[in-house]
Design an enzyme around this catalytic site. Structure first.
Site, PDB file in Angstrom:
ATOM      1  N   HIS A  17      11.550  -5.780  10.566  1.00  0.00           N
ATOM      2  CA  HIS A  17      12.784  -5.903   9.791  1.00  0.00           C
ATOM      3  C   HIS A  17      13.236  -4.500   9.406  1.00  0.00           C
ATOM      4  O   HIS A  17      12.631  -3.511   9.851  1.00  0.00           O
ATOM      5  CB  HIS A  17      12.578  -6.813   8.578  1.00  0.00           C
ATOM      6  CG  HIS A  17      11.434  -6.414   7.680  1.00  0.00           C
ATOM      7  ND1 HIS A  17      11.447  -5.266   6.928  1.00  0.00           N
ATOM      8  CD2 HIS A  17      10.226  -6.999   7.442  1.00  0.00           C
ATOM      9  CE1 HIS A  17      10.322  -5.157   6.241  1.00  0.00           C
ATOM     10  NE2 HIS A  17       9.546  -6.198   6.545  1.00  0.00           N
ATOM     11  N   HIS A  20      10.594  -1.819   8.393  1.00  0.00           N
ATOM     12  CA  HIS A  20       9.871  -1.147   9.493  1.00  0.00           C
ATOM     13  C   HIS A  20      10.794  -0.183  10.225  1.00  0.00           C
ATOM     14  O   HIS A  20      10.387   0.904  10.628  1.00  0.00           O
ATOM     15  CB  HIS A  20       9.313  -2.171  10.482  1.00  0.00           C
ATOM     16  CG  HIS A  20       8.491  -3.241   9.844  1.00  0.00           C
ATOM     17  ND1 HIS A  20       8.887  -4.561   9.817  1.00  0.00           N
ATOM     18  CD2 HIS A  20       7.320  -3.182   9.167  1.00  0.00           C
ATOM     19  CE1 HIS A  20       7.980  -5.267   9.167  1.00  0.00           C
ATOM     20  NE2 HIS A  20       7.027  -4.459   8.762  1.00  0.00           N
ATOM     21  N   CYS A 125      -6.557  -9.230  -0.245  1.00  0.00           N
ATOM     22  CA  CYS A 125      -5.225  -9.718   0.136  1.00  0.00           C
ATOM     23  C   CYS A 125      -5.121  -9.673   1.654  1.00  0.00           C
ATOM     24  O   CYS A 125      -5.204  -8.593   2.251  1.00  0.00           O
ATOM     25  CB  CYS A 125      -4.113  -8.871  -0.480  1.00  0.00           C
ATOM     26  SG  CYS A 125      -2.496  -9.291   0.234  1.00  0.00           S
ATOM     27  N   CYS A 128      -2.097  -7.636   3.020  1.00  0.00           N
ATOM     28  CA  CYS A 128      -2.305  -6.178   3.019  1.00  0.00           C
ATOM     29  C   CYS A 128      -3.515  -5.807   3.862  1.00  0.00           C
ATOM     30  O   CYS A 128      -3.697  -4.656   4.206  1.00  0.00           O
ATOM     31  CB  CYS A 128      -2.579  -5.650   1.617  1.00  0.00           C
ATOM     32  SG  CYS A 128      -1.222  -5.740   0.465  1.00  0.00           S
ATOM     33  N   CYS A 146      -1.683 -10.544  -5.436  1.00  0.00           N
ATOM     34  CA  CYS A 146      -1.400  -9.246  -4.827  1.00  0.00           C
ATOM     35  C   CYS A 146      -0.103  -8.691  -5.428  1.00  0.00           C
ATOM     36  O   CYS A 146       0.913  -9.377  -5.438  1.00  0.00           O
ATOM     37  CB  CYS A 146      -1.241  -9.382  -3.320  1.00  0.00           C
ATOM     38  SG  CYS A 146      -0.544  -7.892  -2.560  1.00  0.00           S
ATOM     39  N   HIS A 149       2.573  -8.399  -2.373  1.00  0.00           N
ATOM     40  CA  HIS A 149       3.060  -9.614  -1.722  1.00  0.00           C
ATOM     41  C   HIS A 149       3.303 -10.776  -2.672  1.00  0.00           C
ATOM     42  O   HIS A 149       3.808 -11.813  -2.262  1.00  0.00           O
ATOM     43  CB  HIS A 149       2.088 -10.032  -0.609  1.00  0.00           C
ATOM     44  CG  HIS A 149       2.066  -9.051   0.524  1.00  0.00           C
ATOM     45  ND1 HIS A 149       1.145  -8.040   0.616  1.00  0.00           N
ATOM     46  CD2 HIS A 149       2.890  -8.917   1.581  1.00  0.00           C
ATOM     47  CE1 HIS A 149       1.385  -7.324   1.698  1.00  0.00           C
ATOM     48  NE2 HIS A 149       2.433  -7.822   2.300  1.00  0.00           N
ATOM     49  N   LYS A 299      10.221  -5.258  -2.914  1.00  0.00           N
ATOM     50  CA  LYS A 299      10.084  -4.609  -1.619  1.00  0.00           C
ATOM     51  C   LYS A 299      10.551  -5.587  -0.543  1.00  0.00           C
ATOM     52  O   LYS A 299      10.124  -6.745  -0.532  1.00  0.00           O
ATOM     53  CB  LYS A 299       8.613  -4.255  -1.389  1.00  0.00           C
ATOM     54  CG  LYS A 299       8.359  -3.588  -0.050  1.00  0.00           C
ATOM     55  CD  LYS A 299       6.864  -3.383   0.188  1.00  0.00           C
ATOM     56  CE  LYS A 299       6.626  -2.851   1.583  1.00  0.00           C
ATOM     57  NZ  LYS A 299       5.379  -3.265   2.190  1.00  0.00           N
ATOM     58  N   LYS A 302       8.546  -9.890   4.533  1.00  0.00           N
ATOM     59  CA  LYS A 302       8.523 -11.280   4.937  1.00  0.00           C
ATOM     60  C   LYS A 302       8.186 -12.185   3.746  1.00  0.00           C
ATOM     61  O   LYS A 302       8.849 -13.194   3.502  1.00  0.00           O
ATOM     62  CB  LYS A 302       7.478 -11.462   6.033  1.00  0.00           C
ATOM     63  CG  LYS A 302       7.599 -12.763   6.770  1.00  0.00           C
ATOM     64  CD  LYS A 302       6.546 -12.877   7.857  1.00  0.00           C
ATOM     65  CE  LYS A 302       6.524 -14.288   8.415  1.00  0.00           C
ATOM     66  NZ  LYS A 302       5.195 -14.661   8.900  1.00  0.00           N
TER      67      LYS A 302
HETATM   68  N1  MSP Z   1      -0.766  -2.035  10.151  1.00  0.00           N
HETATM   69  C1  MSP Z   1      -0.643  -1.332   8.931  1.00  0.00           C
HETATM   70  C2  MSP Z   1      -0.496   0.161   9.180  1.00  0.00           C
HETATM   71  C3  MSP Z   1      -1.606   0.802   9.949  1.00  0.00           C
HETATM   72  S1  MSP Z   1      -1.302   2.460  10.297  1.00  0.00           S
HETATM   73  C4  MSP Z   1      -2.763   3.075  10.799  1.00  0.00           C
HETATM   74  C5  MSP Z   1       0.577  -1.843   8.180  1.00  0.00           C
HETATM   75  N2  MSP Z   1       1.516  -2.441   8.923  1.00  0.00           N
HETATM   76  S2  MSP Z   1       2.868  -3.093   8.380  1.00  0.00           S
HETATM   77  O1  MSP Z   1       3.436  -3.823   9.486  1.00  0.00           O
HETATM   78  O2  MSP Z   1       2.631  -3.813   7.177  1.00  0.00           O
HETATM   79  O3  MSP Z   1       3.882  -1.919   8.161  1.00  0.00           O
HETATM   80  C6  MSP Z   1       3.743  -1.056   7.108  1.00  0.00           C
HETATM   81  C7  MSP Z   1       4.817   0.010   7.079  1.00  0.00           C
HETATM   82  O4  MSP Z   1       6.138  -0.522   7.286  1.00  0.00           O
HETATM   83  C8  MSP Z   1       4.886   0.617   5.697  1.00  0.00           C
HETATM   84  O5  MSP Z   1       3.932   1.618   5.486  1.00  0.00           O
HETATM   85  C9  MSP Z   1       6.262   1.175   5.682  1.00  0.00           C
HETATM   86  O6  MSP Z   1       6.237   2.392   6.377  1.00  0.00           O
HETATM   87  C10 MSP Z   1       7.067   0.156   6.469  1.00  0.00           C
HETATM   88  N3  MSP Z   1       7.729  -0.810   5.595  1.00  0.00           N
HETATM   89  C11 MSP Z   1       7.581  -2.160   5.562  1.00  0.00           C
HETATM   90  N4  MSP Z   1       8.420  -2.674   4.630  1.00  0.00           N
HETATM   91  C12 MSP Z   1       9.108  -1.682   4.039  1.00  0.00           C
HETATM   92  C13 MSP Z   1      10.105  -1.613   3.044  1.00  0.00           C
HETATM   93  N5  MSP Z   1      10.572  -2.686   2.449  1.00  0.00           N
HETATM   94  N6  MSP Z   1      10.581  -0.393   2.737  1.00  0.00           N
HETATM   95  C14 MSP Z   1      10.143   0.748   3.350  1.00  0.00           C
HETATM   96  N7  MSP Z   1       9.205   0.716   4.274  1.00  0.00           N
HETATM   97  C15 MSP Z   1       8.663  -0.478   4.628  1.00  0.00           C
HETATM   98  O7  MSP Z   1       0.626  -1.642   6.987  1.00  0.00           O
END
Ligand code: MSP
Length: 497
Positions: A17, A20, A125, A128, A146, A149, A299, A302
């Protein structure tokens, strides 16, 4: 100079989304900007394909893991290509060579005495994929939740293997205090505080196979699976050739820039730096941390149910450039930013459509009408040349500080000046406004180069239609273009209602 840029690897439990996309586009802008300023770049992104969160999907939906993961890898790749992410390689933690690296590293740490077996209990969690201490989780009706979440967390009590994180306290404090790695610095202080307040507890790096079977087997005890975070962090070294191509690894590792969101700061500092130290590898050169995109105070994610989708924005603005622009225009390393579709629409309309888009269109129309599109070099007024130079310098300063939003603001400021200049000199009233048109085309060229890392498509198209090159913004040489050749005057961004 070689620069290695990484994004976090994403859990493919759902399509990406805008949260990411926020991280990935930011990393892409750094990669494009660094290429433009003459560096050799290796840009890595990918998917984090192991762990309980994904295993639950396979169990609940009765799907074959690799089939699901292959499909999701394609989904992510499609999104990244839709958004013009110029990554060099897409890593998946189910890749064979990655698994080899993880096993090798686990064995190394075991041999060096950094891993031991003991009992573990704590609150976990699954979203996470991490344990929460008593001071970290929140209580809702007496039940631990959490904080990210807003979901109940689970009690886990089992035999496991620990990594001796506590051995690295002195090292970590030294690195976080004395080396300028974590950016902005406030995040380094946050980690140092946490270490001071809570100490450094050893971390569990394995899960019993009968509970978490979807992961890499622990090489020295195959009744266990490697913990997903230990596995995932190692993607940064396996993705650049660790073990397979050590020359390449050394070339790029010395200048690695990790981009992450603040939610995964602890793993990327305390845990990651310690694992690297235990493997005799230098810590990363830079860890660039950004805050969250939030919507209605939460934040975007999902589980919060407040997702703004990439498709929503793509459909409305009709171009990847626009989506990249509106996200980068609100980009913030320190502070969470509350966003809404209304906010994005207003940025799109006022900056892309009315300011830059309008400038481009007006200049093109005038150039074709007044000079059949061919405009030769003329002297640019010193005052304007100075203004351009000062904007470029300001832009460069912001880019060096990774402040993309302010860098864009600076480019837009110059674009506003250019629009004002047209209104002032009224080229349409003149028979041969060549000097004015040349000045305007130079302004358009410079602004387009500054915007290029964020809106690569529109600016590349324009450079072809107007006859200039996208060059290194450090060496723009204002007034150096011998001749512009404007063959069309596009509407790059149509205003939306
Ligand atoms: N798989 C782990 C990361 C492992 S790296 C060795 C993970 N994945 S995640 O799919 O949850 O994505 C996390 C990253 O997505 C966050 O660190 C951030 O960079 C980004 N974001 C997800 N949602 C976000 C927001 N709402 N706002 C900003 N960044 C966001 O954690």
């Amino acid at each position: 100079m070689s620069i290695y840029i990484t994004t976090p690897i994403y859990y493919p439990n759902a399509p990406p989304h805008i949260g990411h996309a926020y991280t990935t586009i930011f990393a892409d802008v750094l990669a494009r900007f660094s290429r433009l300023t003459g560096h050799k770049i290796f840009f890595l992104t990918g998917n984090d394909e192991h762990g309980l969160k994904l295993q639950r999907i396979f169990e609940e939906e009765r799907i074959e893991p690799m089939k699901y993961l292959d499909e999701m890898a394609d989904v992510y790749k499609r999104y990244w290509s839709l958004l013009d992410i110029s990554y060099d390689y897409f890593i998946r933690t189910t890749d064979r060579y990655h698994e080899e690296v993880v096993k090798h590293c686990a064995n190394e740490l075991y041999k060096k005495g950094y891993i031991y077996r003991a009992k573990y209990s704590g609150w976990y969690c699954v979203s996470c994929e991490k344990f929460y201490s008593e001071r970290e989780y929140v209580l809702k009706n007496g039940k631990p939740f959490c904080p990210i979440h807003d979901k109940p967390i689970e009690w886990i009590d089992e035999e496991t293997y620990y990594f001796k994180l506590s051995d690295f306290r002195e090292y970590l404090e030294d690195v976080l205090n004395n080396r300028d790695i974590v950016y902005p610095r406030s995040y380094a202080l946050e980690v140092l505080n946490k270490i001071r307040e809570e100490g450094l507890k050893d971390v569990s790096i394995a899960r019993p196979r009968n509970r978490v079977w979807w992961g890499i087997p622990l090489p020295f005890d195959t009744n266990y699976t490697v913990y997903v975070w230990f596995d995932a962090l190692l993607n940064y070294i396996s993705g650049i050739g660790y073990l397979r191509d050590m020359a390449r690894f050394k070339e790029y590792w010395s200048n690695v820039h990790h981009v992450i969101g603040k939610d995964i700061l602890w793993f990327h500092t305390a845990v990651w730096f310690s694992i690297l130290k235990a493997l005799d590898i230098e810590p990363p050169k830079k860890l660039i941390v950004h805050a969250f995109l939030i919507n209605r105070g939460l934040k975007i994610g999902k589980s919060s149910g407040n997702i703004i989708t990439i498709e929503d924005l793509m459909e409305k603005y009709k171009s990847s450039d626009s989506v990249r622009y509106v996200l980068m225009r609100v980009f913030n390393l320190d502070k969470d930013v509350e966003v809404s579709t209304e906010l994005f629409d207003s940025i799109y309309n006022s900056e892309l459509a009315n300011n830059y888009g309008n400038l481009v269109r007006r200049v093109g129309v005038l150039a074709i009408k007044k000079s059949k599109g061919i405009i030769y070099k003329r002297r640019i007024d010193q005052e304007i040349a100075d203004k351009i130079e000062s904007c470029v310098n300001k832009y460069m300063d912001y880019m060096e500080k990774y402040d993309i939003a302010q860098a864009l603001n600076t480019a837009m400021e110059l674009s506003r000046e250019a629009n004002t200049y047209i209104n002032d000199v009224k080229p349409w009233e003149k028979a041969h406004p060549d000097k004015e048109l040349y000045t305007l085309l130079e302004l358009t060229r410079v602004i387009s180069i500054l915007l290029h890392p964020v809106i690569p498509r529109a600016t590349a198209k324009l450079s072809e239609l107007y006859g200039f090159k996208i060059t290194n913004p450090r060496v723009l040489e204002i007034g150096s273009v011998e001749r512009f050749n404007v063959i069309d005057s596009p509407i790059l961004f149509s205003k939306i209602k």
